[in-house]
Design a protein around this motif. Sequence first.
Motif, short mmCIF file in Angstrom:
data_model
loop_
_atom_site.label_atom_id
_atom_site.label_comp_id
_atom_site.label_asym_id
_atom_site.label_seq_id
_atom_site.Cartn_x
_atom_site.Cartn_y
_atom_site.Cartn_z
N LEU A 105 0.86 -1.19 0.00
CA LEU A 105 0.00 0.00 0.00
C LEU A 105 0.89 1.23 0.00
O LEU A 105 1.40 1.66 1.04
N ARG A 106 1.12 1.80 -1.18
CA ARG A 106 2.09 2.87 -1.35
C ARG A 106 1.52 4.23 -0.94
O ARG A 106 0.43 4.59 -1.38
N MET B 209 -0.40 4.17 4.53
CA MET B 209 -1.79 4.04 4.98
C MET B 209 -1.92 4.46 6.43
O MET B 209 -1.11 4.09 7.28
N HIS C 236 8.95 8.47 1.71
CA HIS C 236 8.21 7.39 1.06
C HIS C 236 9.16 6.42 0.36
O HIS C 236 9.03 5.20 0.48
N GLN D 244 9.62 2.62 1.44
CA GLN D 244 9.16 1.53 0.58
C GLN D 244 10.30 0.59 0.23
O GLN D 244 10.11 -0.63 0.17
N SER E 291 1.04 -3.60 -6.07
CA SER E 291 0.91 -2.44 -5.18
C SER E 291 -0.34 -1.64 -5.52
O SER E 291 -0.81 -1.64 -6.65
N TRP F 28 -2.44 6.39 -0.82
CA TRP F 28 -2.58 6.40 0.63
C TRP F 28 -1.94 7.60 1.30
O TRP F 28 -1.90 7.67 2.53
N CYS G 238 -1.43 -7.16 3.46
CA CYS G 238 -1.32 -5.80 2.93
C CYS G 238 -0.44 -5.00 3.88
O CYS G 238 -0.74 -4.87 5.07
N THR H 117 2.33 -1.44 4.43
CA THR H 117 2.62 -0.08 4.00
C THR H 117 3.93 0.38 4.61
O THR H 117 4.41 -0.21 5.59
N GLU H 118 4.54 1.43 4.04
CA GLU H 118 5.91 1.78 4.42
C GLU H 118 6.04 2.35 5.82
O GLU H 118 7.04 2.16 6.50
#
Length: 387
Positions: A42-43, A46, A113, A117, A247, A251, A290, A292-293
């Motif tokens: 989830l890029r 989130m 980000h 990631q 991906s 978000w 799922c 996210t970063e």
Amino acid sequence: MDRRKFLIGGGLLGCSAAASPLITPVAFASAPWDARLVVIVLRGAMDGLDVVRPVGDRHFAELRPSLADERGIPLDSFYAMHPRLEPLAPMWDAGELAFVHAVSTPYRDKRSHFDGQDLLEAGMPDLESGVRDGWLNRLMQVVPGVEAETAYSIGRERMLILRGAARTSSWAPDTRLELSPATEQLLEHLYHDDVLFRDASADAIAIAADVAESDEMGDGVGNGRNVDLARFAAQRLAGETRIASFSLGGWDTHNRQQRSIRRALRDLSDCLLTLKQDLGDVWGKTAVVCMTEFGRTARENGSRGTDHGTGGAMIMAGGAIRGGRVYGDWPGLADRDLYAGRDLMPTRDVRAYAGWLMRDLFGVAGSAVEQAIFPGVELGGDPRLLL
């Protein structure tokens, strides 16, 4: 200027580029086991506090006066699910949906980000390790008999999470012109005073809005590029493929979060429902995770959004998941309990939960998880994620 070339080639910059939903590949691998694993990145970071809300914590409403005013869907006496995930309520009731709260990668403080990631997909303890393969690829390196699926390669990138010595295949759908609200705001701000690019930017946003509206004209699940990703993944997983990863963007919710996160949650909900529908009996052998970063700030900001944070949440689904519960140790939202006085405090490494999934799904030794797949991780106690 060609408006579509402008949108695709140069319109996504800075923070929003990392959360771009425009182009993504899907990567696949076959393996000598019967269980299936789907990893969705989830890029954009989130906001786990919005997706699965700790309404039983008295500080939650104080920290989020506008974001907490929309009634959620009760999960238990403490947590509520974002109302946009209502289509997934039957999945929760059936024990096929779960959440994990107060998790993060080892990444701290810089809140980029791109770095976040990279660290998430590499599965490493830091960015100085020099390792540039992905943790799913390292999983396949420690299991004998892994083969690449038939190759499909359309698109401009390959996900780091499956990059490495083990053979994999990739595929991507046709490009769709869809912009997240954060990207729209970035373009408007960036080119507001630029005579040359201002009109082209406005045209790009209009084109994207027209396409997005036409994608949403149908009833129920079955429309849009993200559903195409899930549908193709399900087709491969129903055959020889055992691992799929793709991906979802959108978000990054700095502004007007109530509006922007709804679109991202719709895409995620549609993907999960499509996977369940199209996998049929295979759904019972499937785990979807799922990740996210990083999370977002505990307090909402002055733009009715949230900024880059630390602790967040992960989402799991599938017939193999022991669902209907929220995993994790809740740290609290009092000022003294927040990380750096601003973020949800992580209480466990997100890699530990992914490690337990691989151990129980595929029989990978815990030592291989801690040393080869996720170097430096401590698996800790078994959370018993699978049936």
